[in-house]
Design a protein around this motif. Structure first.
Motif, mmCIF file in Angstrom:
data_model
loop_
_atom_site.group_PDB
_atom_site.id
_atom_site.type_symbol
_atom_site.label_atom_id
_atom_site.label_comp_id
_atom_site.label_asym_id
_atom_site.label_seq_id
_atom_site.Cartn_x
_atom_site.Cartn_y
_atom_site.Cartn_z
ATOM 1 N N GLY A 240 0.849 -1.181 0.000
ATOM 2 C CA GLY A 240 0.000 0.000 0.000
ATOM 3 C C GLY A 240 0.878 1.221 0.000
ATOM 4 O O GLY A 240 2.106 1.142 -0.075
ATOM 5 N N TRP A 241 0.232 2.356 0.060
ATOM 6 C CA TRP A 241 0.933 3.624 0.084
ATOM 7 C C TRP A 241 0.839 4.200 1.485
ATOM 8 O O TRP A 241 0.025 3.754 2.298
ATOM 9 C CB TRP A 241 0.260 4.617 -0.874
ATOM 10 C CG TRP A 241 0.045 4.080 -2.250
ATOM 11 C CD1 TRP A 241 0.808 3.143 -2.895
ATOM 12 C CD2 TRP A 241 -1.009 4.445 -3.157
ATOM 13 N NE1 TRP A 241 0.299 2.917 -4.160
ATOM 14 C CE2 TRP A 241 -0.803 3.706 -4.341
ATOM 15 C CE3 TRP A 241 -2.080 5.345 -3.085
ATOM 16 C CZ2 TRP A 241 -1.647 3.825 -5.448
ATOM 17 C CZ3 TRP A 241 -2.911 5.456 -4.186
ATOM 18 C CH2 TRP A 241 -2.691 4.710 -5.349
ATOM 19 N N MET A 242 1.685 5.178 1.768
ATOM 20 C CA MET A 242 1.399 6.046 2.906
ATOM 21 C C MET A 242 0.399 7.078 2.396
ATOM 22 O O MET A 242 0.585 7.644 1.327
ATOM 23 C CB MET A 242 2.673 6.724 3.400
ATOM 24 C CG MET A 242 2.450 7.588 4.643
ATOM 25 S SD MET A 242 1.957 6.547 6.060
ATOM 26 C CE MET A 242 0.969 7.736 6.990
ATOM 27 N N ALA A 243 -0.657 7.285 3.151
ATOM 28 C CA ALA A 243 -1.635 8.319 2.802
ATOM 29 C C ALA A 243 -1.470 9.479 3.775
ATOM 30 O O ALA A 243 -1.703 9.319 4.970
ATOM 31 C CB ALA A 243 -3.046 7.746 2.884
ATOM 32 N N TRP A 244 -1.020 10.624 3.258
ATOM 33 C CA TRP A 244 -0.917 11.817 4.102
ATOM 34 C C TRP A 244 -2.113 12.734 3.815
ATOM 35 O O TRP A 244 -2.530 12.838 2.641
ATOM 36 C CB TRP A 244 0.354 12.605 3.768
ATOM 37 C CG TRP A 244 1.631 11.950 4.164
ATOM 38 C CD1 TRP A 244 2.046 11.647 5.433
ATOM 39 C CD2 TRP A 244 2.706 11.551 3.303
ATOM 40 N NE1 TRP A 244 3.308 11.074 5.405
ATOM 41 C CE2 TRP A 244 3.734 11.010 4.113
ATOM 42 C CE3 TRP A 244 2.914 11.589 1.916
ATOM 43 C CZ2 TRP A 244 4.931 10.525 3.586
ATOM 44 C CZ3 TRP A 244 4.105 11.108 1.401
ATOM 45 C CH2 TRP A 244 5.101 10.584 2.221
ATOM 46 N N PRO A 245 -2.651 13.387 4.823
ATOM 47 C CA PRO A 245 -3.726 14.345 4.552
ATOM 48 C C PRO A 245 -3.230 15.451 3.615
ATOM 49 O O PRO A 245 -2.121 15.962 3.787
ATOM 50 C CB PRO A 245 -4.087 14.899 5.929
ATOM 51 C CG PRO A 245 -3.108 14.340 6.894
ATOM 52 C CD PRO A 245 -2.304 13.262 6.237
ATOM 53 N N TYR A 310 6.650 -1.812 -0.447
ATOM 54 C CA TYR A 310 6.439 -0.358 -0.510
ATOM 55 C C TYR A 310 7.105 0.229 -1.750
ATOM 56 O O TYR A 310 8.290 -0.027 -2.006
ATOM 57 C CB TYR A 310 6.993 0.335 0.742
ATOM 58 C CG TYR A 310 6.863 1.837 0.619
ATOM 59 C CD1 TYR A 310 5.678 2.479 0.975
ATOM 60 C CD2 TYR A 310 7.886 2.606 0.073
ATOM 61 C CE1 TYR A 310 5.518 3.843 0.793
ATOM 62 C CE2 TYR A 310 7.745 3.975 -0.105
ATOM 63 C CZ TYR A 310 6.560 4.585 0.253
ATOM 64 O OH TYR A 310 6.396 5.931 0.065
ATOM 65 N N TYR A 311 6.350 1.037 -2.466
ATOM 66 C CA TYR A 311 6.877 1.712 -3.661
ATOM 67 C C TYR A 311 6.612 3.212 -3.693
ATOM 68 O O TYR A 311 7.423 3.979 -4.193
ATOM 69 C CB TYR A 311 6.268 1.090 -4.935
ATOM 70 C CG TYR A 311 6.757 -0.314 -5.204
ATOM 71 C CD1 TYR A 311 7.867 -0.541 -5.996
ATOM 72 C CD2 TYR A 311 6.112 -1.406 -4.642
ATOM 73 C CE1 TYR A 311 8.331 -1.831 -6.238
ATOM 74 C CE2 TYR A 311 6.569 -2.701 -4.879
ATOM 75 C CZ TYR A 311 7.682 -2.912 -5.670
ATOM 76 O OH TYR A 311 8.134 -4.188 -5.900
ATOM 77 N N THR A 312 5.431 3.646 -3.196
ATOM 78 C CA THR A 312 5.038 5.033 -3.430
ATOM 79 C C THR A 312 4.003 5.491 -2.401
ATOM 80 O O THR A 312 3.554 4.689 -1.577
ATOM 81 C CB THR A 312 4.492 5.180 -4.871
ATOM 82 O OG1 THR A 312 4.371 6.555 -5.224
ATOM 83 C CG2 THR A 312 3.143 4.501 -5.025
ATOM 84 N N SER A 313 3.649 6.751 -2.438
ATOM 85 C CA SER A 313 2.676 7.314 -1.491
ATOM 86 C C SER A 313 1.770 8.324 -2.182
ATOM 87 O O SER A 313 2.007 8.703 -3.340
ATOM 88 C CB SER A 313 3.394 7.989 -0.313
ATOM 89 O OG SER A 313 4.000 7.013 0.519
ATOM 90 N N ARG A 314 0.739 8.764 -1.468
ATOM 91 C CA ARG A 314 -0.164 9.789 -2.008
ATOM 92 C C ARG A 314 -0.646 10.724 -0.895
ATOM 93 O O ARG A 314 -0.675 10.351 0.277
ATOM 94 C CB ARG A 314 -1.416 9.140 -2.620
ATOM 95 C CG ARG A 314 -1.191 8.294 -3.860
ATOM 96 C CD ARG A 314 -0.794 9.105 -5.079
ATOM 97 N NE ARG A 314 -0.672 8.263 -6.275
ATOM 98 C CZ ARG A 314 0.421 7.588 -6.627
ATOM 99 N NH1 ARG A 314 1.525 7.660 -5.891
ATOM 100 N NH2 ARG A 314 0.439 6.843 -7.712
ATOM 101 N N GLY A 371 7.539 8.160 2.965
ATOM 102 C CA GLY A 371 6.345 7.322 3.059
ATOM 103 C C GLY A 371 6.677 5.954 3.614
ATOM 104 O O GLY A 371 5.897 5.373 4.374
ATOM 105 N N LEU A 372 7.856 5.428 3.254
ATOM 106 C CA LEU A 372 8.257 4.117 3.780
ATOM 107 C C LEU A 372 8.454 4.206 5.292
ATOM 108 O O LEU A 372 7.968 3.356 6.053
ATOM 109 C CB LEU A 372 9.524 3.628 3.076
ATOM 110 C CG LEU A 372 10.113 2.295 3.550
ATOM 111 C CD1 LEU A 372 9.073 1.182 3.603
ATOM 112 C CD2 LEU A 372 11.283 1.880 2.668
#
Ligand code: PNW
Length: 495
Positions: A240-245, A310-314, A371-372
């Motif tokens: 999954g991604w890290m989701a930041w507000p 882990y590869y990416t975030s949004r 994000g990781l």
């Protein structure tokens, strides 16, 4: 400084495992040799228009014949850990009947790894279901899959357990149920859109398939634990991604980001650790199946550790937010996510600097090493289990040199440093596997995307280590020898 090591490298503890990862269908080839039966990825990739240029895994990297050369690459570089997957349809061509040639292949491969002092970590299912089980009862959509998977898993434990201590049941169910049943861009290619897919319901089928995956895991894990104990571990690899507000200080966006994290990671991990789906997912996905009390008991605590890809975030904003940089997300075909959020890769239209960086070779892969760190801390905080980063890596933007791949070195350096930072802040991370050892069949993108540390020429199948491969070898050596130096420093009785 393009070859510099991660500044925080020595924050990774002694004994931290560095490895490389692959998956059977992406590298083996020899699709109709050695008694192998077809998998859903053979059927899907041979269907017109499903993969880039009609590419398939028929030949792939021909690892089936060239595995000694590939293991040699690992050995020479001092890479002591290797994550691989077993092809169910090579071991059991119809999903149930054992194929002696398949047994011989994996036995020889594992024997050679052990002989070379390389520790294998084996995944039972990296997306290649025997086609026979798809034909018989629609694969993951049927509860019949649970017993068939558990029997397959048990056979693998029995055959290979003397060589393999660390086992993964499933690789990234989020990706294969979303792609296989939500968007239809992966095998078996089902979705609601009749112009692209033959059958399926994108709203309900991903939820049902995931439910059967979780139950299959639970049954396999209970048989695993009946057989093995100390020194052995079983897990599932999630992603999954890290989701930041998106908007600083927006409570709506904080809530959106938090339920997005739960819909990606906790969809699978809450059942495996706590015994049931997260309440936020139950609330937003009315079609979510329910577990019985017995099933909850079987699921709860059914992983010994967490595998993390882990590869990416949004950035994530609430669905009703009107925000120019965000688009309504097609979040990997997951019904409980689609249309519910805005996803963004930059904050640059608002105040505050953009944290999500440049895009790699694949359009979804924005570089976000923070994000990781944040994903590992989020998982540590919620589940309190040891973790391994079981995949991390990238393809390069077009124009970058594929062999002199300094762009990839930069990606790996920042992410390994991100792991070290997470450890410094309390995350229990024990291993890191680079994706991937070799350039390989990148699913629907075929051979058009290269994630390897080793370049593969698809005409000659020649392997050429990239600059990143030499860099990774140097990193592993530097980490191991400075650990030795530290041990020497405190060892008594030395002059
Ligand atoms: C993984 N995302 O899939 C798979 O486990 C590998 O088999 C694959 O080759 C590799 O990553 C590279 O794609 C992913 O959208 C698919 O963040 C999508 C995502 C991440 C991983």
């Amino acid at each position: 400084a393009v070859d510099a090591l991660p500044p925080n490298l020595l924050a990774l503890p002694d004994g931290f495992a560095f490895g490389a990862a692959t998956a059977a269908y992406q590298i083996e080839g020899a699709a109709s040799e050695g008694g192998r039966g077809p998998s859903i990825w053979d059927a899907f990739s041979h269907e017109k228009g499903k993969t880039h240029d009609g590419d398939s895994g028929d030949v792939a990297d021909d690892h089936y014949h060239r595995y000694p050369e590939d293991i040699d690459l690992l050995a020479k570089a001092g890479i002591k850990h290797y994550r691989l997957s077993i092809s169910w349809s090579r071991l059991m061509p119809d999903g149930r009947t054992l194929n002696d040639e398949g047994v011989a292949f994996y036995s020889a491969l594992l024997d050679l790894l052990v002989e070379k002092n390389i520790e294998p970590r084996v995944t039972l299912y990296h997306w290649d279901l025997p086609q026979a089980l798809e034909d018989e009862y629609n694969g993951w959509l049927s509860p019949s899959i649970v017993e068939d998977f558990a029997a397959y898993a048990e056979k693998c434990f029995e055959l290979f357990g003397h060589h393999v201590k660390t086992w993964t049941t499933f690789n990234e169910p989020l990706t294969f149920v979303g792609g296989g049943y939500g968007t239809g861009v992966m095998a078996p290619g089902r979705c609601s859109d009749r112009s692209r897919c033959i059958a399926g319901d994108s709203e309900t089928e991903p939820l049902l398939a995931a439910h059967n995956v979780l139950l299959a895991h639970a049954h396999a894990a209970s048989r695993f634990r009946a057989r093995f104990s100390k020194g052995y571990s079983i897990d599932m690899v999630n992603c999954g991604w890290m989701a930041w507000p998106l908007r600083d200080g927006s409570v709506d966006d904080m809530n959106a980001a938090s339920s997005f994290m739960e819909a990606q990671w906790a969809w699978f991990l809450d059942p495996l650790v706590r015994g049931d789906y997260p309440p936020s997912l139950k609330a937003r996905a009315p079609a979510l199946p329910q577990f019985t009390i017995e099933e909850q008991t079987l699921l709860k605590g059914s992983v010994d550790m967490l595998g993390v890809n882990y590869y990416t975030s949004r950035y994530v904003a609430a669905a009703d937010a009107v925000y120019p940089a965000a688009s309504v997300g097609d979040a990997a075909g997951i019904p409980a996510l689609n249309g519910e959020y805005h996803l963004a890769t930059t904050r640059s239209l608002s105040e505050g600097d953009p944290r999500i960086g440049v895009v790699g070779g694949s359009p979804w892969l924005y570089v976000a090493p923070d994000g990781l760190t944040d994903v590992l801390l989020w998982l540590q905080d919620r589940y309190h289990l040891p973790m391994a980063v079981t995949e991390n890596g990238c393809d390069q933007p077009s124009g970058e040199d594929e062999r002199d791949d300094v762009w990839r070195i930069d990606y790996l350096r920042s992410h390994i440093d991100g792991v070290a930072t997470a450890i410094q802040r309390g995350a229990d991370v024990q291993a890191y596997y680079a994706w991937s050892l070799l350039d390989n069949f990148e699913w629907a993108d075929g051979y058009s995307k290269r994630f390897g540390l080793v370049f593969v020429d698809y005409n000659t199948l020649t392997r050429t280590p990239k600059r990143s491969f030499a860099w990774y070898a140097r990193l592993i050596h530097a980490h191991a020898s400075s650990s030795l130096l530290l041990v020497d420093d405190v060892a008594p009785g030395r002059d």
